[in-house]
Design a protein around this motif. Structure first.
Motif, mmCIF file in Angstrom:
data_model
loop_
_atom_site.group_PDB
_atom_site.id
_atom_site.type_symbol
_atom_site.label_atom_id
_atom_site.label_comp_id
_atom_site.label_asym_id
_atom_site.label_seq_id
_atom_site.Cartn_x
_atom_site.Cartn_y
_atom_site.Cartn_z
ATOM 1 N N ARG A 112 -0.856 4.609 0.659
ATOM 2 C CA ARG A 112 -1.615 5.765 1.163
ATOM 3 C C ARG A 112 -0.938 6.374 2.399
ATOM 4 O O ARG A 112 -0.221 5.665 3.145
ATOM 5 N N THR B 295 -8.537 -0.207 11.427
ATOM 6 C CA THR B 295 -8.458 0.992 10.592
ATOM 7 C C THR B 295 -8.407 2.196 11.513
ATOM 8 O O THR B 295 -9.136 2.272 12.492
ATOM 9 N N LYS C 147 0.000 1.010 6.771
ATOM 10 C CA LYS C 147 0.748 0.170 7.709
ATOM 11 C C LYS C 147 1.751 -0.731 7.003
ATOM 12 O O LYS C 147 2.609 -1.337 7.649
ATOM 13 N N SER C 148 1.665 -0.870 5.688
ATOM 14 C CA SER C 148 2.432 -1.936 5.020
ATOM 15 C C SER C 148 3.935 -1.785 5.182
ATOM 16 O O SER C 148 4.643 -2.781 5.325
ATOM 17 N N PRO D 18 -2.232 -5.411 2.348
ATOM 18 C CA PRO D 18 -3.531 -5.298 2.999
ATOM 19 C C PRO D 18 -4.628 -5.746 2.041
ATOM 20 O O PRO D 18 -4.385 -5.963 0.848
ATOM 21 N N GLU D 19 -5.824 -5.893 2.591
ATOM 22 C CA GLU D 19 -7.007 -6.192 1.765
ATOM 23 C C GLU D 19 -7.788 -4.899 1.571
ATOM 24 O O GLU D 19 -8.139 -4.229 2.544
ATOM 25 N N TYR D 20 -8.008 -4.552 0.310
ATOM 26 C CA TYR D 20 -8.862 -3.407 -0.036
ATOM 27 C C TYR D 20 -10.027 -3.948 -0.869
ATOM 28 O O TYR D 20 -9.814 -4.484 -1.961
ATOM 29 N N ASN D 21 -11.232 -3.805 -0.367
ATOM 30 C CA ASN D 21 -12.418 -4.255 -1.118
ATOM 31 C C ASN D 21 -12.250 -5.678 -1.669
ATOM 32 O O ASN D 21 -12.433 -5.929 -2.859
ATOM 33 N N HIS D 22 -11.838 -6.556 -0.769
ATOM 34 C CA HIS D 22 -11.701 -8.000 -1.054
ATOM 35 C C HIS D 22 -10.589 -8.317 -2.042
ATOM 36 O O HIS D 22 -10.561 -9.415 -2.611
ATOM 37 N N TYR E 84 -3.013 -8.701 5.625
ATOM 38 C CA TYR E 84 -3.662 -8.112 6.799
ATOM 39 C C TYR E 84 -4.853 -7.285 6.346
ATOM 40 O O TYR E 84 -4.969 -6.902 5.186
ATOM 41 N N GLY E 85 -5.750 -7.059 7.300
ATOM 42 C CA GLY E 85 -6.947 -6.291 6.985
ATOM 43 C C GLY E 85 -7.932 -6.387 8.121
ATOM 44 O O GLY E 85 -7.646 -7.002 9.153
ATOM 45 N N GLY E 86 -9.103 -5.780 7.912
ATOM 46 C CA GLY E 86 -10.144 -5.754 8.945
ATOM 47 C C GLY E 86 -10.474 -7.159 9.428
ATOM 48 O O GLY E 86 -10.720 -7.370 10.616
ATOM 49 N N ILE E 87 -10.490 -8.113 8.496
ATOM 50 C CA ILE E 87 -10.716 -9.507 8.910
ATOM 51 C C ILE E 87 -9.640 -10.430 8.356
ATOM 52 O O ILE E 87 -9.920 -11.544 7.933
ATOM 53 N N SER F 228 0.835 -1.210 0.000
ATOM 54 C CA SER F 228 0.000 0.000 0.000
ATOM 55 C C SER F 228 0.867 1.256 0.000
ATOM 56 O O SER F 228 2.047 1.209 0.376
ATOM 57 N N SER G 284 -5.985 -6.142 11.304
ATOM 58 C CA SER G 284 -5.536 -4.782 11.649
ATOM 59 C C SER G 284 -6.753 -3.900 11.877
ATOM 60 O O SER G 284 -7.836 -4.164 11.365
HETATM 61 C C1 LIG Z 1 -10.054 1.257 0.387
HETATM 62 C C2 LIG Z 1 -10.079 0.282 1.539
HETATM 63 C C3 LIG Z 1 -10.800 -0.896 1.409
HETATM 64 C C4 LIG Z 1 -10.780 -1.838 2.435
HETATM 65 N N1 LIG Z 1 -11.429 -3.021 2.259
HETATM 66 C C5 LIG Z 1 -11.296 -4.008 3.169
HETATM 67 C C6 LIG Z 1 -11.862 -5.292 2.921
HETATM 68 O O1 LIG Z 1 -12.436 -5.554 1.897
HETATM 69 N N2 LIG Z 1 -11.672 -6.255 3.862
HETATM 70 C C7 LIG Z 1 -10.972 -6.028 5.018
HETATM 71 O O2 LIG Z 1 -10.841 -6.941 5.818
HETATM 72 N N3 LIG Z 1 -10.434 -4.810 5.282
HETATM 73 C C8 LIG Z 1 -10.573 -3.800 4.383
HETATM 74 N N4 LIG Z 1 -10.006 -2.575 4.613
HETATM 75 C C9 LIG Z 1 -9.256 -2.363 5.849
HETATM 76 C C10 LIG Z 1 -7.767 -2.467 5.563
HETATM 77 O O3 LIG Z 1 -7.394 -3.749 5.116
HETATM 78 C C11 LIG Z 1 -6.948 -2.105 6.798
HETATM 79 O O4 LIG Z 1 -7.332 -0.823 7.233
HETATM 80 C C12 LIG Z 1 -5.471 -2.117 6.494
HETATM 81 O O5 LIG Z 1 -4.757 -1.811 7.673
HETATM 82 C C13 LIG Z 1 -5.118 -1.113 5.415
HETATM 83 O O6 LIG Z 1 -3.769 -1.265 5.036
HETATM 84 P P1 LIG Z 1 -2.788 -0.017 4.962
HETATM 85 O O7 LIG Z 1 -2.826 0.613 6.336
HETATM 86 O O8 LIG Z 1 -1.423 -0.560 4.645
HETATM 87 O O9 LIG Z 1 -3.340 0.884 3.904
HETATM 88 C C14 LIG Z 1 -10.043 -1.589 3.630
HETATM 89 C C15 LIG Z 1 -9.362 -0.371 3.753
HETATM 90 C C16 LIG Z 1 -9.345 0.535 2.721
HETATM 91 C C17 LIG Z 1 -8.532 1.804 2.857
#
Ligand SMILES: Cc1cc2nc3c(=O)[nH]c(=O)nc-3n(C[C@H](O)[C@H](O)[C@H](O)COP(=O)(O)O)c2cc1C
Length: 153
Positions: A12, A150, A16-17, A85-89, A116-119, A10, A148
């Motif tokens: 942005r 948000t 966190k990456s 990370p996971e963004y929108n699956h 990593y991601g919300g789930i 990532s 992780s």
């Molecule tokens: C645009 C966007 C879409 C996201 N979609 C998901 C998702 O589909 N599933 C999930 O588990 N987390 C989702 N998240 C949460 C991120 O995976 C989580 O905040 C992660 O720490 C983001 O990585 P980064 O900090 O390196 O950008 C999303 C976050 C962003 C910004």
């Protein structure tokens, strides 16, 4: 000695990456001793625009300095650990774009994953495996997944 590139996923502000990638590099160095060198390749450092090469990467005919710089860094690696990370699956567009810039530099090498991601990021890693099949990158079955939170930057 093998050189393993730890690729961030990532770009942005507040991401966190790059922090997770540094932790992964530290853990890998602790565990592997002098069997491999681990270098973090932070895609944000390469300042890649949206893909602007006129010729598909599989032809290896790179025209822009930013592509050549990125190609040299990836080519120097024998294998990769993607920290995504996971963004929108799926994986972030910035990572897909960075992969799309190159071809042979990814090929006939192995890749492991930290998602990593919300789930947990599992869906992003699954999608990344399909993408890397097309670049002829072999993927290892085991993976690390982290949940992780948000937060506002
Ligand atoms: C645009 C966007 C879409 C996201 N979609 C998901 C998702 O589909 N599933 C999930 O588990 N987390 C989702 N998240 C949460 C991120 O995976 C989580 O905040 C992660 O720490 C983001 O990585 P980064 O900090 O390196 O950008 C999303 C976050 C962003 C910004």
């Amino acid at each position: 000695m093998l050189t393993i590139g730890i690729i961030t996923g990532s770009t942005r502000p507040g991401r966190k990456s790059h922090l997770i990638a540094k932790g992964v590099a530290h853990a890998a160095r602790e565990n592997c001793g002098d069997r491999a060198t681990f270098n973090v390749l932070d895609i944000a450092d390469f300042d890649l625009p949206m893909l602007d090469e006129p010729v598909p990467a599989i032809m290896g005919d790179y025209r822009h300095a930013h592509t050549k710089t990125w190609a040299k860094a990836v080519d120097a690696c024998d294998g990769f650990i993607f920290v995504t990370p996971e963004y929108n699956h799926s994986i972030p567009g910035a990572l897909k774009n960075a992969i799309d810039f190159l071809y042979s530099e990814w090929s006939d090498k192995a890749a492991g994953f930290v998602g990593y991601g919300g789930i947990g990021g599992a869906r992003a890693v699954e999608q990344l495996r399909l993408i890397l099949a097309e670049t002829r990158t072999a993927t290892v079955r085991s993976q690390v997944l982290m949940t992780s939170q948000t937060s506002k930057a």
